[in-house]
Design a protein around this motif. Structure first.
Motif: not given
Length: 350
Positions: A253-261
């Protein structure tokens, strides 16, 4: 009044009731051949036990702060970042030494290759006991985590390249956060040290996120070490393995929130799921091996493992865990085959 010159880099440390480790690590930092630094010590002990160590050493570059209460490792690390004054940060635990030439090496890289966000070296892992070494498939003493490239080689990875290379384990066996410098503004941008309810894999989330902002320059030279002595590797499980369970969704969740764009997010997401799966299997097996070796019950771990592999993207990893747990020789053989073919592919490319 003349303003005090700020240091080039801040070592940001958290400590809690480990004065012997703390003194050793502080002295390893003070042996740096490059001397323009400060050390921020954030003490989680309400009784301020680290204060005496800092006063005994008596170096003005060490700045002691009491947290007043135990904020936990991540909370205390983030307080150290807040208290730091340099433009570059090094995250370091109170029990991991750095080598005397580390800062000089990283300072040289930053001058030779400007405008990158992170400058990183390789590291060693030191297992202090037979139990730790066997549980982690290493040897007692120093184990190198150098990358599969000539020693001293410098490689540059752009912010676009890094996530996939990292999640595929194509740089090094392990990138230790105390063997690199990071721009403080990047740490602020990602929200500090990842805080998803457990410190497990927090250093790995830190690495992939910081290096994915402005790229990284990596030198294949060991600049420091992680010391594994049991108490810092999750073997003292006061939460009945709950932190181990929270890691998968927390890291994801932490990484997805910051790289998903990112445009390449679908590919990164796939490789990240595989990365988490490998980590959950490997860590679970090392825990199980340690518990069995010391005749401790494994039921609590088995219950958590079953819950972990019910997470949808991890269900396919369950069989790998059970092969490793109940057929370890087959598991080791399969790993050796995989390593052989991976090295063969790298050699062909080279």
């Amino acid at each position: 009044m003349e303003q005090e010159k700020k240091p080039w880099v801040s070592f940001c440390m958290s400590t809690y009731k480990r004065p012997v480790f703390l003194k050793q690590t502080l002295n390893s930092i003070l042996r740096q051949t490059f001397t323009d630094f400060e050390i921020i010590v954030s003490d989680n002990d309400p009784e301020n036990s680290a204060d005496a160590v800092v006063k005994e050493i008596g170096d003005p570059r060490i700045k002691y702060f009491s947290n007043g209460v135990n904020l936990g490792m991540i909370g205390s690390f983030n307080k150290s970042i807040e208290r730091s004054s340099a433009d570059y940060i090094i995250m370091i635990t109170d029990d991991d030494p750095v080598y005397p030439f580390m800062l000089q090496t990283l300072y040289g890289l930053s001058n030779s290759y400007p405008r990158f966000g992170v400058y990183h070296g390789a590291c060693d892992v030191i297992y202090e006991t037979v139990e730790m070494a066997e549980a982690c498939r290493g040897k007692v003493g120093v184990n190198s985590c150098l990358a599969n490239m000539p020693i001293g080689d410098v490689r540059i990875y752009s912010k676009d390249q890094f996530p996939l290379i990292f999640f595929k384990n194509e740089i090094s066996n392990y990138l230790l956060w105390s063997a690199c410098i990071v721009k403080k503004k990047i740490l602020i941008e990602i929200g500090g040290i990842p805080d998803y309810g457990t410190p497990f894999m927090g250093d790995l989330a830190f690495t992939v996120l910081t290096c994915s902002f402005e790229g990284v320059v990596f030198i294949n030279t060991s600049l420091g070490a992680q010391v594994v002595h049991g108490k810092n590797y999750g073997y003292v499980q006061n939460d009945n393995f709950a932190g181990y369970y929270r890691t998968a969704d927390g890291f994801y969740g932490w990484v997805s929130e910051r790289l998903s764009a990112r445009k390449d997010w679908p590919l990164i997401q796939t490789q990240m799921k595989n990365f988490i799966g490998r980590w959950m299997v490997g860590y679970g097996l090392s825990l199980r091996k340690y518990l069995k070796k010391n005749n401790e019950p494994v039921k609590g771990l088995n219950d958590i493992v079953n819950k972990i592999f019910e997470i949808p993207y991890l269900t396919n990893w369950k069989w790998k865990f059970y092969i490793g747990a109940y057929f370890p020789r087959i598991f080791e053989f399969l790993i050796k085959i995989k390593i052989f073919f991976k090295k063969s592919a790298i050699n062909k490319i080279g």
